[in-house]
Design a protein around this motif. Structure first.
Motif, mmCIF file in Angstrom:
data_model
loop_
_atom_site.group_PDB
_atom_site.id
_atom_site.type_symbol
_atom_site.label_atom_id
_atom_site.label_comp_id
_atom_site.label_asym_id
_atom_site.label_seq_id
_atom_site.Cartn_x
_atom_site.Cartn_y
_atom_site.Cartn_z
ATOM 1 N N MET A 320 96.314 28.833 101.756
ATOM 2 C CA MET A 320 95.865 29.545 100.561
ATOM 3 C C MET A 320 94.367 29.391 100.328
ATOM 4 O O MET A 320 93.748 30.232 99.676
ATOM 5 N N LYS A 321 93.802 28.316 100.879
ATOM 6 C CA LYS A 321 92.340 28.182 100.839
ATOM 7 C C LYS A 321 91.715 29.291 101.699
ATOM 8 O O LYS A 321 90.717 29.903 101.319
ATOM 9 N N ASN A 322 92.334 29.553 102.844
ATOM 10 C CA ASN A 322 91.885 30.672 103.683
ATOM 11 C C ASN A 322 92.013 31.997 102.926
ATOM 12 O O ASN A 322 91.121 32.838 102.963
ATOM 13 N N ALA A 323 93.163 32.160 102.268
ATOM 14 C CA ALA A 323 93.416 33.410 101.547
ATOM 15 C C ALA A 323 92.331 33.636 100.500
ATOM 16 O O ALA A 323 91.793 34.744 100.362
ATOM 17 N N ALA A 324 91.994 32.571 99.772
ATOM 18 C CA ALA A 324 90.970 32.692 98.725
ATOM 19 C C ALA A 324 89.613 33.032 99.348
ATOM 20 O O ALA A 324 88.856 33.838 98.807
ATOM 21 N N TYR A 325 89.340 32.437 100.513
ATOM 22 C CA TYR A 325 88.054 32.718 101.167
ATOM 23 C C TYR A 325 87.961 34.196 101.573
ATOM 24 O O TYR A 325 86.942 34.851 101.376
ATOM 25 N N ILE A 326 89.046 34.707 102.118
ATOM 26 C CA ILE A 326 89.053 36.122 102.529
ATOM 27 C C ILE A 326 88.929 37.018 101.289
ATOM 28 O O ILE A 326 88.100 37.923 101.238
ATOM 29 N N PHE A 327 89.776 36.728 100.308
ATOM 30 C CA PHE A 327 89.809 37.561 99.096
ATOM 31 C C PHE A 327 88.427 37.604 98.447
ATOM 32 O O PHE A 327 87.865 38.682 98.203
ATOM 33 N N ASN A 328 87.853 36.423 98.180
ATOM 34 C CA ASN A 328 86.575 36.369 97.461
ATOM 35 C C ASN A 328 85.428 36.912 98.305
ATOM 36 O O ASN A 328 84.582 37.645 97.804
ATOM 37 N N GLY A 329 85.447 36.554 99.595
ATOM 38 C CA GLY A 329 84.368 36.999 100.477
ATOM 39 C C GLY A 329 84.310 38.515 100.580
ATOM 40 O O GLY A 329 83.234 39.123 100.519
ATOM 41 N N LEU A 330 85.476 39.137 100.707
ATOM 42 C CA LEU A 330 85.486 40.588 100.862
ATOM 43 C C LEU A 330 85.230 41.282 99.535
ATOM 44 O O LEU A 330 84.583 42.329 99.480
ATOM 45 N N LYS A 331 85.710 40.671 98.463
ATOM 46 C CA LYS A 331 85.463 41.257 97.148
ATOM 47 C C LYS A 331 83.970 41.266 96.849
ATOM 48 O O LYS A 331 83.412 42.281 96.422
ATOM 49 N N GLU A 332 83.315 40.136 97.109
ATOM 50 C CA GLU A 332 81.859 40.059 96.899
ATOM 51 C C GLU A 332 81.126 41.087 97.747
ATOM 52 O O GLU A 332 80.084 41.600 97.349
ATOM 53 N N ALA A 333 81.677 41.365 98.916
ATOM 54 C CA ALA A 333 81.027 42.325 99.800
ATOM 55 C C ALA A 333 81.338 43.766 99.404
ATOM 56 O O ALA A 333 80.919 44.702 100.089
ATOM 57 N N GLY A 334 82.067 43.933 98.316
ATOM 58 C CA GLY A 334 82.305 45.282 97.804
ATOM 59 C C GLY A 334 83.624 45.907 98.217
ATOM 60 O O GLY A 334 83.895 47.059 97.899
ATOM 61 N N TYR A 335 84.472 45.162 98.911
ATOM 62 C CA TYR A 335 85.778 45.697 99.295
ATOM 63 C C TYR A 335 86.745 45.667 98.109
ATOM 64 O O TYR A 335 86.616 44.817 97.222
ATOM 65 N N THR A 336 87.690 46.587 98.123
ATOM 66 C CA THR A 336 88.776 46.558 97.148
ATOM 67 C C THR A 336 89.914 45.768 97.780
ATOM 68 O O THR A 336 90.493 46.198 98.777
ATOM 69 N N VAL A 337 90.203 44.598 97.211
ATOM 70 C CA VAL A 337 91.195 43.715 97.826
ATOM 71 C C VAL A 337 92.298 43.364 96.835
ATOM 72 O O VAL A 337 92.069 43.284 95.629
ATOM 73 N N SER A 338 93.501 43.136 97.363
ATOM 74 C CA SER A 338 94.589 42.619 96.530
ATOM 75 C C SER A 338 95.414 41.657 97.369
ATOM 76 O O SER A 338 95.122 41.446 98.549
ATOM 77 N N GLY A 339 96.461 41.084 96.756
ATOM 78 C CA GLY A 339 97.245 40.059 97.437
ATOM 79 C C GLY A 339 96.460 38.754 97.482
ATOM 80 O O GLY A 339 95.487 38.567 96.744
ATOM 81 N N GLY A 340 96.912 37.846 98.347
ATOM 82 C CA GLY A 340 96.141 36.629 98.592
ATOM 83 C C GLY A 340 96.212 35.550 97.525
ATOM 84 O O GLY A 340 95.623 34.491 97.707
ATOM 85 N N VAL A 341 96.901 35.805 96.419
ATOM 86 C CA VAL A 341 96.982 34.807 95.350
ATOM 87 C C VAL A 341 98.334 34.099 95.351
ATOM 88 O O VAL A 341 98.418 32.882 95.180
#
Ligand SMILES: *Cc1c(COP(=O)(O)O)cnc(C)c1O
Length: 408
Positions: A320-341
């Protein structure tokens, strides 16, 4: 002259992951120097936890001594495992499920594919779109899905329940004239990583009881739930004992993808007239299955020991630490992301209106990262992409950093 089951010929195209495998192999053959990071297939990477390993070793030694050797396991699973499951996964959560309603198996994929044989061929199935492919394909093989429309990528006799950003990737109840008999639900969801609230799931249970449908509830990712008010089991809902079968797996919560262990819960109150599905599934198990290996069931028991639970909590926290890294990293980069929580899957919208496969090619070729095209899970997955949190932390960080550098 023998004849084949022609339903198999109706199955469209190649299996999603073999199509991905071919592309990745072709790319790495042409570019042997490139380091490819795979965040595609939903397979775990951490080794078995020490408590599980110890239980396995002990059980192996027992098998080598005449006094403790075990032959065929009981059809429905060893009592020690069924009691641990009933007590800790269900009764501890206030769900009224007893050990003799648990059927131990070698995994949830086979159970989710096999369970349809209890039902008449003229039953109508409803599935989420996008969906874990096994539910539909197993019904195709049985001949329950009608004809395939290759343009729409849908079957004439299947009810598709779109799961889109508009409904937060949780399906609406089917409308009038579209009443299903069998409803496949999977939450936390593969591929979208979405969850369903207890109130929403209760609506599904009430609906199924009202129309006389059975819900086949796949809870393979239950261990990833981190938020309150998300049901871990469908039996947390009132009335589920008369309409729901639940499928569970040790693959994702305890790393048993190679070891193989799962179970299905069929409550005794689940009946068609006066015929109990529990009795039918028991008959099926007894006839077609000789049980999961003793050593693996002992390993499964260790999942419920205090040490096992503590160790697995850490494993899941790492994913889940990986999931948070992907979620936050892509969100900051402007992607629309869901899941991962509440799930190890991140579901992202492809940038710039690219198709799922265009984005797949782009990631593979430009930054050497492999994910899964959303369109492979159904028409409503088009324009989406799945990344998994099952890699190592190092690789996950590197993959996200590479994706962020992508020039689109
Ligand atoms: C991984 C997974 C399973 C588990 O399959 P096993 O056969 O137990 O390894 C079940 N359902 C879904 C949706 C999955 O993603």
């Amino acid at each position: 002259m023998f004849k084949i089951n022609e339903n198999y010929l109706k199955l469209p195209g190649s299996y999603l992951f073999s199509a991905i495998g071919k592309k990745v192999n072709a790319y790495s053959a042409a570019h042997p120097d490139k380091k490819i990071i795979r965040l595609g297939i939903g397979d775990v990477t951490q080794p078995l936890a020490p408590a599980i390993l110890e239980a396995l070793h002990r059980a192996v030694d027992e098998m080598g001594r005449a006094e403790t050797f075990r032959g065929y396991a009981p059809d429905l699973g060893y009592e020690f495992l069924r009691s641990a499951i009933a007590g800790q996964d269900y009764q501890a959560r206030g769900c009224e499920i007893s050990a003799d309603e648990i059927f131990v198996s070698d995994g949830a994929k086979c159970d989710s594919a096999n369970i349809q044989e209890l039902f008449s061929l003229d039953n109508r199935i409803a599935v989420c779109d996008p969906v874990y492919p096994v539910y539909v394909d197993s019904n195709v093989m049985a001949g329950r899905t009608g004809t395939y429309d290759s343009a729409k990528e849908t079957w004439s006799d299947v009810i598709y329940m779109p799961c889109t950003a508009d409904n937060a990737f949780a399906p609406e109840l089917p409308g009038d004239g579209q009443t299903p008999d069998l409803i496949y639900l999977c939450f936390p969801n593969n591929p979208t990583g979405a969850v369903i609230s207890k109130a929403r799931l209760q609506e599904w249970v009430d609906y199924a009881n009202r129309v006389g449908a059975v819900i086949l509830f796949d809870a393979a990712y239950e261990a990833y739930i981190s938020e309150p008010d998300i049901p871990h089991s469908i039996y947390e809902c009132e009335g589920a004992r008369t309409c729901a079968i639940e499928l569970r797996s040790f693959s994702k919560n305890a790393g048993f993808t190679g070891l193989r262990l799962g179970f299905t819960v069929v409550p005794k109150e689940l009946k068609c007239g006066d015929v109990s599905l529990h009795g039918m599934w028991a008959r099926r198990h007894g006839t077609k299955y000789n049980g999961a290996p003793y050593i693996v069931q002992r390993a499964g028991e260790a999942v419920y020991s205090p040490e096992g639970k503590a160790q697995l909590k850490e494993q899941i926290a790492a994913y889940m630490k990986n999931a948070a890294y992907i979620f936050n990293g892509l969100k900051e980069a402007g992607y629309t992301v869901s899941g991962g929580v509440n799930s190890p899957y991140i579901w992202l919208k492809t940038p710039g209106g690219m198709s799922s496969w265009e984005f797949f090619d782009c990631l593979l070729e430009q930054v050497n990262v492999v994910g899964t095209p959303g369109s492979g899970f159904g028409p409503n997955g088009e324009g989406y992409f799945r990344l998994t949190a099952f890699g190592s932390y190092e690789n996950t960080v590197e993959a996200v950093d590479r994706i962020r550098k992508l020039h689109l």
